[in-house]
Write an enzyme that holds these catalytic residues in place. Structure first.
Site, PDB file in Angstrom:
ATOM      1  N   GLY A   1       0.836  -1.197   0.000  1.00  0.00           N
ATOM      2  CA  GLY A   1       0.000   0.000   0.000  1.00  0.00           C
ATOM      3  C   GLY A   1       0.867   1.242   0.000  1.00  0.00           C
ATOM      4  O   GLY A   1       1.890   1.297   0.671  1.00  0.00           O
TER       5      GLY A   1
ATOM      6  N   LEU B   1      -5.860  11.729   8.261  1.00  0.00           N
ATOM      7  CA  LEU B   1      -4.586  12.052   7.623  1.00  0.00           C
ATOM      8  C   LEU B   1      -3.495  12.101   8.679  1.00  0.00           C
ATOM      9  O   LEU B   1      -2.376  11.633   8.479  1.00  0.00           O
ATOM     10  CB  LEU B   1      -4.699  13.398   6.908  1.00  0.00           C
ATOM     11  CG  LEU B   1      -5.804  13.491   5.855  1.00  0.00           C
ATOM     12  CD1 LEU B   1      -5.810  14.857   5.199  1.00  0.00           C
ATOM     13  CD2 LEU B   1      -5.623  12.422   4.800  1.00  0.00           C
TER      14      LEU B   1
ATOM     15  N   ARG C   1     -21.151  13.664  13.357  1.00  0.00           N
ATOM     16  CA  ARG C   1     -21.473  12.908  12.147  1.00  0.00           C
ATOM     17  C   ARG C   1     -22.464  11.769  12.390  1.00  0.00           C
ATOM     18  O   ARG C   1     -23.427  11.610  11.654  1.00  0.00           O
ATOM     19  CB  ARG C   1     -20.191  12.307  11.580  1.00  0.00           C
ATOM     20  CG  ARG C   1     -19.280  13.327  10.970  1.00  0.00           C
ATOM     21  CD  ARG C   1     -18.011  12.686  10.479  1.00  0.00           C
ATOM     22  NE  ARG C   1     -17.197  13.697   9.806  1.00  0.00           N
ATOM     23  CZ  ARG C   1     -16.002  13.461   9.292  1.00  0.00           C
ATOM     24  NH1 ARG C   1     -15.476  12.251   9.359  1.00  0.00           N
ATOM     25  NH2 ARG C   1     -15.333  14.409   8.689  1.00  0.00           N
TER      26      ARG C   1
END
Lengths: 247, 218, 637
Positions: free
Chosen positions: C40, C441, C330
């Protein structure tokens, strides 16, 4: 909507390739070109035929994977979008749509619509970076970058590396791609130390890969999904001159 | 390969040389036009004296060679870049679409350039060789008048000036782009000055045969 | 097996530095002799590869993409958190730590989270030095914004393309190391198995996606940075090729999978418009700052939105949460939207969307201001839906966005297989049951730049490696297994393309294992998934050959793993008799319909162990203890 598709099929790099015709029936006007190909492929697989190979991934215009030529236009006949962003409603019901791969010497075809764009990686390897090891970085705010410069660098940095510039350029030139990186790093203070070697080696690698030269038709800018401006090419030229003659 | 040679042989280096020779040729054109405009002064004007001066003064010789060199280099480079660019796109798209106009715009310089080259050969034979190698000093003015009394020659010249205009239209802005000067800040200015170059220079040249034919110059 | 998380003790702010000091070092002259495989090339993979290569290790990087830069980290929009306190609003490592623990609903390890907060600042320094063009103030210093309801301005951003810029930064570092010969990147190669020898991860088996060739690659350690599993729901904001196969291959080889039921649903995505749809597009959360969410009060109100008078609209978030209103977290916003649609109040052709109305903001601020703030998103929405959000309200619907679960790892990011490390979204470590906006991130880069370079080194220095021959029985068996697996897919020879099974699976997952889960539904889901598996191995059709580039072969393998994984996810959701963060069990809610945690019985990470094909997976508990941040209940009323 119904479409008649002429799609380039090519088994592998050595194969000559040819167009084949497919029907795409009952396509939603909201579907993207790639989603239409999904539907066509579903039909092909169900009857045991080889699916049309095409590169794609994020399907939101940022990964730079997709890239096909639709009716002679790279990423389709319109401006500033990626293929995955192009919706079928931009076409008319019953249209014949011709789909072919990017045709650039430096992007050999792997299969059908899939091309090999690793030339871009090699150009990046030649100098598309700032030499800083992990852990060497100074405190971030010690490097002040005026907003205007940062914004301009960001304009260039937005390049998604899809290769549309080279594919649309009649010379198969990758100047816009290379310039975007050279320009971004030339603008920022972090990139100044290596600017000379960077532009010389990136341009040398670009030439070595077999991309053509710029003949200033600016077709790349018109097609670029991120509207990267050719003024970055001007900056790269300047950088190049400076690297060659400056001290 | 030495550094300088490697620099100049790269794609951008070649474009830089194209730009520099182009720049040189544009200044030559400006000079040539200025001189030609003396034709309007008529048969007793300064045109013939200038022509005679250029034809006899020794210092002009090396400059002439440099000029020829500039033309040849510009054309050879142009041809070479054109060939390499064709190689970079080995196969055309099946549907031309927008690529057709792009291609035309991009290929225009080589087409117009070739036409200009062909014209130049003829032009040089017609005036330069005719005067320089005649063995005696030739008054250029009657030579010009004689040439531009023939409609066919005028038509050829006029067509060429239109072609030259297209060539300059591309070349002028491209030269600034290649030199890295066509920044967003100066883009408007360069394009404005460009109009002067690609419109005014060919128009200036074009006016001479026409005016002469219709008797405007005595 | 007893799980050892290897978390340090002592004062939390000293734990990481003490541990770093305690770690063994590899002599620089010897590093070249060690090979590290990284699978990856997203933020975690690229940053780890570049950092380890700089230290002198021999790094081999594998990606199924053509280039490292295509990894899906590229699509992250919003930004990256860091406790820099540049705006003097009281941010600190402690506060970021606290916010992350609380935001994760007390289901993450304190030590890991503190370390994450601690290195967050270094990440920004590193990225800036690489030339990442972060947004700037006029004076030239870095700009920040507050994000996802955070009360502090600690999110650094590069327009709406922060993930792209950070990935390109890590990619450029990677490319630099390719150039100097310390990394080799193998593009268009998909990892299909892990080679475990004497209980240690010693290599991988890959399939060349262009030629179909299966090869083995040996190493001293393997790092997996293969991303999240959101695509188990078929439609998600993930890229089309994002998959769970890496995790499943490791799982079957003995790595534990932790907390698969923690999935984050993002409330503001463009709704589904038809069966053909291949993915859902995220509309940045920032839109909720200036938009009001509503549905018509009347069921099946077919009128177009501008014809529905104020009195007949239900601004349900503002009604239910007077103080937070449209800015509730959320999970809450997502769940409420689904409830409204389940009640038949949804809008749009499918009835599966709610309005996000900018009418008031446009009136107040004017269209130019709105365009300046959100122009990019508005245009994107307009292009996709053919509806102009300046003229009519946007239609939004929740979609799967991020997955907190993943392979179980200890403090060193090592899985339960020694020598197999897991980084980024692929591991389960730092976000608990719910991730804060702009923290993904941060975690990916923290793992790659600042954690793995130490912990992998420690492992290498601490391990005595026996040389593995390329023809060792385990290696040959690994390659053979992969070939057999591919043949099995090719030989089903039914009539149904892999995509159809994926879609079926996604439907079950979304309906029964999605935002609101209950016992009966989960049990049905498990049996339905088992049916799908049966049908898959009976009716699958893979056309073409497996000896060249054939995306159907790739898809089929991935879907097979998704099916197995979907069942595991449902089992995890079924076993966790509480609601927390991204896991909502209908049976466990407060009177107000909020999550009700059970800290008494479920304050652990559920690490599932593979028990063989067809056997029920075994549960291992990684108990969580909270010394610094005492669990409290979230309240957004």
């Amino acid at each position: 909507m119904d479409f008649k598709l002429r799609v380039w099929r090519q088994k592998n790099r050595g194969d000559k390739g040819r167009f084949e015709t497919y029907e795409a029936k009952g396509i939603s006007s909201e579907a993207s070109v790639l989603e239409m190909l999904d539907v066509v492929n579903r039909g092909l697989v169900a009857v045991g035929k080889d699916a049309i190979a095409f590169d794609h991934d994020c399907r939101e215009g940022i990964c730079g994977s997709c890239g096909i030529v639709i009716n002679g236009g790279v990423h389709g006949p319109f401006e500033h979008n990626t293929t995955c962003e192009l919706r079928m409603r931009r076409f008319s019901d019953g249209d014949t749509i011709t789909i072919e791969p990017f045709r650039v010497r430096a992007f050999p075809i792997i299969k059908d619509l899939v091309v090999d764009r690793t030339a871009f990686d090699r150009i990046m390897q030649a100098g598309g970076y700032v030499t800083v090891k992990t852990g060497q970085a100074p405190e971030a705010n010690n490097i002040a970058v005026p907003k205007k410069i940062a914004d301009e660098a960001m304009d260039a940095a937005q390049c998604v590396g899809c290769g549309a510039c080279a594919a649309t350029c009649p010379n198969g030139s990758a100047m816009l791609f290379v310039a975007a990186k050279v320009s971004q790093l030339a603008l920022l203070p972090q990139g100044k130390a290596e600017r000379k070697e960077r532009v010389l080696s990136m341009v040398a690698q670009m030439d070595k890969e077999g991309f053509g030269a710029c003949s200033n038709s600016y077709a790349c800018e018109a097609k670029c999904p991120k509207s990267v401006s050719v003024s970055h090419i001007a900056r790269m030229n300047r950088e190049f001159l400076r690297a060659g003659f400056g001290s | 390969m030495s550094g300088a040679l490697r620099f100049l042989s790269s794609s951008i280096g070649k474009k830089l040389l194209m730009a520099l020779t182009g720049c040189f040729l544009i200044s030559f054109l400006t000079f040539h036009l200025t001189m030609n405009l003396f034709l309007f002064a008529g048969s007793n004007g300064a045109f013939s004296s200038y022509a005679e001066f250029l034809g006899t003064y020794p210092v002009v010789r090396p400059i002439e060679w440099i000029l020829f060199g500039g033309f040849i280099l510009h054309f050879l480079l142009g041809g070479f870049v054109w060939f390499m660019n064709r190689m970079a796109r080995p196969k055309a798209y099946a549907v031309k679409g927008t690529s057709k106009t792009i291609k035309l715009a991009s290929r225009l310089p080589i087409y117009t350039g070739s036409a200009i080259l062909a014209f130049l050969v003829w032009h040089i034979i017609q005036f330069f060789i005719a005067s320089r190698f005649a063995g005696e000093t030739v008054d250029m003015f009657p030579l010009v008048v004689a040439a531009f009394s023939q409609p066919l020659i005028i038509v050829l010249y006029e067509v060429l000036f239109i072609i030259l205009g297209f060539h300059l239209k591309h070349g002028f802005q491209a030269l600034f782009q290649s030199l890295g000067l066509r920044t967003p800040k100066y883009r408007g200015f360069i394009d404005a000055v460009g109009v002067l170059v690609w419109l005014v220079i060919p128009a200036g040249f074009a006016s001479i045969p026409l005016v002469m034919y219709f008797g405007g110059i005595k | 097996m007893k799980l050892d998380p290897r978390t340090p003790s002592g004062p939390i702010e000293k734990r990481w530095s003490t541990r770093k000091f305690d770690m063994k070092l590899v002599n620089p002259a010897n590093r070249r002799k060690y090979t590290v495989i990284i699978v990856g090339t997203g933020l975690a993979g690229s940053s780890a590869a570049a950092s380890l290569a700089e230290l002198g290790y021999n790094v081999e990087c594998f990606t199924f993409h053509e280039s490292a830069r295509r990894a899906h980290s590229i699509a992250a929009q919003g930004g990256i958190n860091a406790a820099k306190n540049y705006v003097n609003d009281g941010d600190s490592v402690w506060r970021l730590f606290h916010d992350t623990i609380k935001g994760g609903d007390y289901r993450a390890r304190e030590s890991n989270v503190y370390r994450l907060a601690e290195v967050s600042g270094n990440i920004i320094d590193q990225c800036v030095a690489q030339g990442v063009p972060f947004a700037r103030e006029y004076g030239g210093s870095l700009d920040t914004r507050s994000f996802g309801g955070a009360q502090l301005s600690r999110t650094f951003y590069a327009r709406g393309q922060t993930g792209q810029q950070l990935l390109l930064g890590a990619y450029s570092a990677l490319m630099r190391n390719v150039k100097n010969g310390s990394v080799k990147v193998h593009g268009r190669k998909e990892m299909l198995d892990i080679i475990v020898i004497d209980g240690r991860a010693r290599g991988i088996v890959v399939r060349d996606l262009v030629t179909g060739e299966v090869t083995t690659h040996l190493a001293n350690a393997v790092i997996m940075a293969t991303g999240g599993y959101g695509n188990v729901f078929y439609l998600s904001t993930n890229a089309v090729a994002s998959n769970v196969s890496g995790l499943m291959k490791a799982w079957r080889k003995g790595a534990y999978l932790a907390n698969p039921c923690y999935t984050q649903i993002h409330p503001t995505c463009i709704p589904v418009s038809g069966d053909y749809q291949s993915k859902l597009t995220l509309m940045s959360e920032s839109l909720r700052n200036d938009g009001r969410v509503w549905v018509p009060k009347k069921k099946g109100d077919g009128r177009s939105p501008e014809l529905i008078p104020e009195s007949e609209r239900d601004y349900y978030l503002e009604r239910m949460y007077p103080s937070f209103g449209n800015l509730v977290p959320r999970d809450v916003a997502s769940r409420r939207a689904k409830e409204m649609c389940d009640l038949g109040l949804g809008v749009g052709k499918t009835g599966l969307s709610v309005y996000l109305d900018f009418g008031d903001s446009i009136k107040r601020l004017g269209q130019p201001v709105m365009a300046e703030k959100y122009g990019n998103l508005m245009d994107m929405y307009h292009e996709i839906t053919n509806e102009d959000p300046y003229k009519q309200p946007m239609r939004i619907y929740p979609a799967v966005h991020y997955t907190m679960g993943g392979l179980w790892v200890d403090y060193h990011l090592q899985s339960s297989i020694p020598g197999l490390f897991v980084a980024g979204e692929a591991n389960f470590s730092d976000h608990g049951a719910n991730r804060l906006g702009a923290s993904a991130l941060m975690q990916g880069l923290a793992d790659g730049y600042f954690v793995l370079p130490y912990t992998v080194g420690d492992y290498l220095a601490d391990t005595k490696f026996e040389a593995v021959k390329a023809d060792a029985p385990e290696v040959a068996a690994g390659a053979k297994e992969v070939r057999v697996g591919i043949d099995r897919l090719m030989n089903v020879n039914g009539k149904v393309p892999a995509d159809d099974f994926h879609r079926r699976l996604g439907h079950v997952m979304w309906e029964k294992v999605g935002m609101a889960r209950e016992k009966a539904g989960l049990e049905t889901a498990i049996s339905e998934i088992q049916t799908i598996r049966k049908d898959f191995w009976k009716d699958l059709k893979v056309s073409g050959s497996d000896k060249d580039l054939n995306q159907e072969v790739e898809k089929a393998g991935r879907v097979a793993d998704f099916i197995d994984f979907g069942e595991l996810l449902a089992r995890d959701a079924l076993h966790r008799e509480e609601s927390c963060g991204g896991h909502f069990r209908v049976e466990h809610q407060t009177e107000e319909g909020e999550t009700r945690r059970d800290d008494q019985n479920y304050a652990y990470a559920a690490a599932w162990q593979y028990a063989g094909e067809g056997a029920a997976p075994l549960l291992n508990k990684d108990e969580l203890s909270f010394e610094y941040d005492i669990p409290s209940n979230r309240n957004y009323k």
